[in-house]
Design a protein around this motif. Structure first.
Motif, PDB file in Angstrom:
ATOM      1  N   CYS A   1      -0.468  -4.508 -12.530  1.00  0.00           N
ATOM      2  CA  CYS A   1      -0.701  -5.734 -11.772  1.00  0.00           C
ATOM      3  C   CYS A   1      -0.801  -5.434 -10.285  1.00  0.00           C
ATOM      4  N   VAL A   2      -1.717  -6.108  -9.631  1.00  0.00           N
ATOM      5  CA  VAL A   2      -1.810  -6.011  -8.172  1.00  0.00           C
ATOM      6  C   VAL A   2      -0.654  -6.829  -7.609  1.00  0.00           C
ATOM      7  N   PRO A   3       0.114  -6.297  -6.630  1.00  0.00           N
ATOM      8  CA  PRO A   3       1.259  -7.045  -6.089  1.00  0.00           C
ATOM      9  C   PRO A   3       0.860  -8.446  -5.641  1.00  0.00           C
TER      10      PRO A   3
ATOM     11  N   LYS B   1      -3.847  -6.427  -0.620  1.00  0.00           N
ATOM     12  CA  LYS B   1      -5.139  -5.950  -0.129  1.00  0.00           C
ATOM     13  C   LYS B   1      -5.282  -4.448  -0.336  1.00  0.00           C
ATOM     14  N   HIS B   2      -4.186  -3.736  -0.083  1.00  0.00           N
ATOM     15  CA  HIS B   2      -4.153  -2.291  -0.210  1.00  0.00           C
ATOM     16  C   HIS B   2      -4.429  -1.880  -1.661  1.00  0.00           C
ATOM     17  N   ALA B   3      -3.708  -2.498  -2.602  1.00  0.00           N
ATOM     18  CA  ALA B   3      -3.876  -2.169  -4.020  1.00  0.00           C
ATOM     19  C   ALA B   3      -5.279  -2.546  -4.497  1.00  0.00           C
ATOM     20  N   THR B   4      -5.766  -3.678  -4.074  1.00  0.00           N
ATOM     21  CA  THR B   4      -7.105  -4.108  -4.464  1.00  0.00           C
ATOM     22  C   THR B   4      -8.155  -3.126  -3.957  1.00  0.00           C
ATOM     23  N   ARG B   5      -7.985  -2.665  -2.703  1.00  0.00           N
ATOM     24  CA  ARG B   5      -8.924  -1.694  -2.131  1.00  0.00           C
ATOM     25  C   ARG B   5      -8.894  -0.388  -2.913  1.00  0.00           C
ATOM     26  N   ILE B   6      -7.696   0.081  -3.239  1.00  0.00           N
ATOM     27  CA  ILE B   6      -7.564   1.336  -3.991  1.00  0.00           C
ATOM     28  C   ILE B   6      -8.210   1.198  -5.362  1.00  0.00           C
ATOM     29  N   LEU B   7      -7.885   0.140  -6.067  1.00  0.00           N
ATOM     30  CA  LEU B   7      -8.381  -0.029  -7.429  1.00  0.00           C
ATOM     31  C   LEU B   7      -9.879  -0.321  -7.484  1.00  0.00           C
TER      32      LEU B   7
ATOM     33  N   GLY C   1      -0.789 -10.549  -7.206  1.00  0.00           N
ATOM     34  CA  GLY C   1      -2.141 -10.906  -7.618  1.00  0.00           C
ATOM     35  C   GLY C   1      -2.333 -10.830  -9.119  1.00  0.00           C
ATOM     36  N   ARG C   2      -3.533 -10.483  -9.525  1.00  0.00           N
ATOM     37  CA  ARG C   2      -3.894 -10.482 -10.934  1.00  0.00           C
ATOM     38  C   ARG C   2      -3.698  -9.111 -11.568  1.00  0.00           C
ATOM     39  N   ALA C   3      -3.726  -9.077 -12.885  1.00  0.00           N
ATOM     40  CA  ALA C   3      -3.602  -7.820 -13.624  1.00  0.00           C
ATOM     41  C   ALA C   3      -4.902  -7.026 -13.500  1.00  0.00           C
ATOM     42  N   HIS C   4      -4.785  -5.708 -13.452  1.00  0.00           N
ATOM     43  CA  HIS C   4      -5.990  -4.880 -13.449  1.00  0.00           C
ATOM     44  C   HIS C   4      -6.141  -4.093 -14.753  1.00  0.00           C
ATOM     45  N   ARG C   5      -5.245  -4.332 -15.698  1.00  0.00           N
ATOM     46  CA  ARG C   5      -5.343  -3.749 -17.026  1.00  0.00           C
ATOM     47  C   ARG C   5      -5.399  -4.875 -18.051  1.00  0.00           C
ATOM     48  N   SER C   6      -6.095  -4.633 -19.109  1.00  0.00           N
ATOM     49  CA  SER C   6      -6.186  -5.669 -20.132  1.00  0.00           C
ATOM     50  C   SER C   6      -4.877  -5.835 -20.893  1.00  0.00           C
ATOM     51  N   SER C   7      -3.959  -4.875 -20.793  1.00  0.00           N
ATOM     52  CA  SER C   7      -2.695  -4.945 -21.541  1.00  0.00           C
ATOM     53  C   SER C   7      -1.666  -5.848 -20.891  1.00  0.00           C
ATOM     54  N   CYS C   8      -1.928  -6.372 -19.688  1.00  0.00           N
ATOM     55  CA  CYS C   8      -0.966  -7.246 -19.020  1.00  0.00           C
ATOM     56  C   CYS C   8      -1.038  -8.661 -19.509  1.00  0.00           C
TER      57      CYS C   8
END
Length: 147
Positions: A136-138, A62-68, A140-147
């Motif tokens: 990658c979000v811990p 949740k934390h990473a998703t909120r930041i990103l 969860g899903r990748a937030h970069r297209s390179s993953c």
């Protein structure tokens, strides 16, 4: 102001340092407890670790998703945590300090609870750092297209 993604580094380092410190307090306490209690303490330590590891994994996601998801590319380091996060940090730190300062719990509790909690905190910090560098979000899903 820092790049939004770099808040994951700040959060990861914070969680990692907090975890190492908490675990170290617990191990120091554990070493001062009679060894005849260690088997039960290690069992409790494992239960604490598993419980907090699952909880922190959700929190980190949740934390990473909120930041990103923050709309700005550059943000203040104060956006590393939200208001609820800062409140939880204050309560947990204050509570932990009070437990030890006023001897509210026995050393066997500190020696078994703190290493489990600290290890879960530290591994969550490492997860946040990895998420920054692998994209990658811990949990969860990748937030970069390179993953």
């Amino acid at each position: 102001m820092v790049k939004r993604e770099n808040l994951l580094i700040i959060a990861g380092v914070f969680w990692l340092i907090a975890g190492v410190n908490v675990a170290a307090i617990g191990v120091q306490t554990l070493l001062g407890v009679a060894r005849d209690h260690w088997l039960l303490m290690f069992g409790f330590m494992a239960v604490v670790f598993v419980g907090f590891a699952f909880m922190f994994r959700r929190v980190a996601r949740k934390h990473a998703t909120r930041i990103l998801a923050h709309p700005a590319d550059r943000v203040s380091v104060l956006h590393t945590f939200d208001a609820k996060g800062y409140l939880i940090i204050a309560i947990m730190m204050g509570g932990g300090i009070a437990l030890r300062a006023f001897n509210l719990v026995p050393a066997t509790f500190i020696g078994s609870f703190y290493p489990g909690l600290g290890t879960a905190l530290a591994l969550t910090g490492i997860g946040l750092l990895v998420s920054r560098f692998c994209g990658c979000v811990p949990g969860g899903r990748a937030h970069r297209s390179s993953c």
